[in-house]
Design an enzyme around this catalytic site. Sequence first.
Site, mmCIF file in Angstrom:
data_model
loop_
_atom_site.group_PDB
_atom_site.id
_atom_site.type_symbol
_atom_site.label_atom_id
_atom_site.label_comp_id
_atom_site.label_asym_id
_atom_site.label_seq_id
_atom_site.Cartn_x
_atom_site.Cartn_y
_atom_site.Cartn_z
ATOM 1 N N GLY A 277 16.536 -30.479 0.018
ATOM 2 C CA GLY A 277 15.332 -30.196 0.782
ATOM 3 C C GLY A 277 14.084 -30.072 -0.068
ATOM 4 O O GLY A 277 13.939 -30.750 -1.099
ATOM 5 N N SER A 278 13.191 -29.172 0.336
ATOM 6 C CA SER A 278 11.834 -29.153 -0.202
ATOM 7 C C SER A 278 11.716 -28.782 -1.676
ATOM 8 O O SER A 278 10.652 -28.962 -2.261
ATOM 9 C CB SER A 278 10.968 -28.200 0.630
ATOM 10 N N VAL A 279 12.777 -28.254 -2.285
ATOM 11 C CA VAL A 279 12.688 -28.037 -3.733
ATOM 12 C C VAL A 279 12.471 -29.371 -4.456
ATOM 13 O O VAL A 279 11.946 -29.409 -5.570
ATOM 14 C CB VAL A 279 13.941 -27.320 -4.298
ATOM 15 N N LYS A 281 10.322 -31.410 -3.849
ATOM 16 C CA LYS A 281 8.886 -31.671 -3.967
ATOM 17 C C LYS A 281 8.365 -31.353 -5.366
ATOM 18 O O LYS A 281 7.283 -31.811 -5.743
ATOM 19 C CB LYS A 281 8.131 -30.885 -2.897
#
Length: 581
Positions: A277-279, A281
């Site tokens: 997921g967003s990690v 980014k």
Amino acid sequence: MTGLGMPIARPVSPALVVGRRRIRVVAACFAIAFVSIAARLVDMTMQRPSEPRVAGGEPVPANAPDPRRADIVDRNGELLATNMRVPSIYADPAQIHDIDRAADELAAVLSGVAADELKRRLRAAKRFAWVKQESTAAEQAAVLRLGIPGVGFRSTEKRVYPRGRLAAHAVGFVDIDNQGLAGLEHAAQAVLVGGAPSGKAPLVTSLDLRVQQVVREELLRAHERFHTKGAVGIVLDRETGELLSLVSLPDFDPNQARRASADSRKNRATGQTYELGSVFKVLSTAMALDSGKVALRDGFDATEPLRIGRHVIRDDHAKKRTLSVPEIFMYSSNIGTAKMVFAAGGGEALRGFFERAGMLTKPVLELPELAKPQLPKRWVDITTATVAFGHGMAVTPLQFVDAVAALAGDGTRVPPTLLRRAPDEVPPRQRVIEARTAEDMRWLMWLTVEKGTGTQVRDTGYLVGGKTGTADKFNPNGRGYLRGAVIASFVAVFPLEAPRYVVLVMLDEPRGDAGSRGLRYGGWTAAPVVREIISRIGPVLGVPPSSALARAEFEDRLLTAQRGQPGRRKEAWVAAVVARD
């Protein structure tokens, strides 16, 4: 008596002479016997302690397993695995005249030994077969009374793990013959059994049991609190590549490894892949900034969802306006991240960056439990967009930590290791991004903790930067994702003014509770765990608290960035913290 007072010599009896000769002969025989026994005793004491013999004095065949192994210790010399000598019973089938009868008699006096199985082993072996390992004194006495030729006793090495579950997945375990089956016990088999029979140097790991204890305690608390299916905790020293902690839950007791379930023996930190997921980014933002095509001052329109073909990308907490690059990161905008990656070169550029960061190949570590990343078959636009925010590509937690260590450090990476490295043993560093980009990433990660989705990690005494992640969990039994199941994570770097340690906590299918406001997202479940870990291990590792001057430098940069924004965006820099990444 004579006149001189001398006694008169009397003749010696022939019988007396014969008797004295016999006594001398018997005495000589006894002397020879005692000398022979003494010589034999000396010879036996000079033999190697592990050299066994069967009845009749014949040595155990050379093909008998050698159970001797070196100790395994942590970086400070604390025991993780060692040996204990235990009595065992073996047989040389070539000397047993009636295998069926011998097996029946032995099984009758030895607990846990089945006659049929023993018969099979004795017939399958040529000169050596275990009858029972780790026998009792009473069992040995019973076997001696049987008097079966070819059956003997051997003092063997039993592998024991004084710390139990604490480092089970990293250390691993051995089989009944003391041969490594998992973890370092398997990967370092040649080192652990090589060398001289005695005086082997221990295998020194990179683990710090003090740090390992803290990580496991805090992770176990979260595992039980949020009723997770599994959990991972990692602490990496980015300067040396040494793993100070590697925890996977559920875990097992390596002293009873055969009783452990397959699920508890699974190393989730290195042997299983996840869409994080967003990690992710952290990676996609670093790529965009390092390309030179995107700058921190740039903005991307996140007013409307992003449409790519028949797919629609949305933000969980949409701001519905143009966001600057720092806002995209701190608010974890999917729309902004995807547009930023396309502006920096799209799929080809992102894939090339992942390759430099070591994300496209199987990780390298001194463990057999290493999983290959699950990569997209084609890097079409929708794939590029979703991978940019952590979906459509699955990696091991270890791989991700390794990449972040470079991006939030000085822009270089060194391969991770589970073995202690001396300063002159650190491999050459490989550059992944420019040092200036790494500096920008540290500031963005600090901003996320101070003003964005990672505020649960504040108040550790250190300057901490990080990124939250909450990913829908891929369905391993079919296409699509599991409804209501997520992977929640938080990655952190500290102390930011001199980045040294990377900490990752990943929770598999957490359930929210009252303390997390019913939320299961990374910012509310994984982030508090990271906060407690950093607060506890910082002093143990000798990291001084961050100074007011260091904090001021990060805050001054924020003020400068705020002044550079137009009216509405300037207000957004100090907007309320959103609940989800």
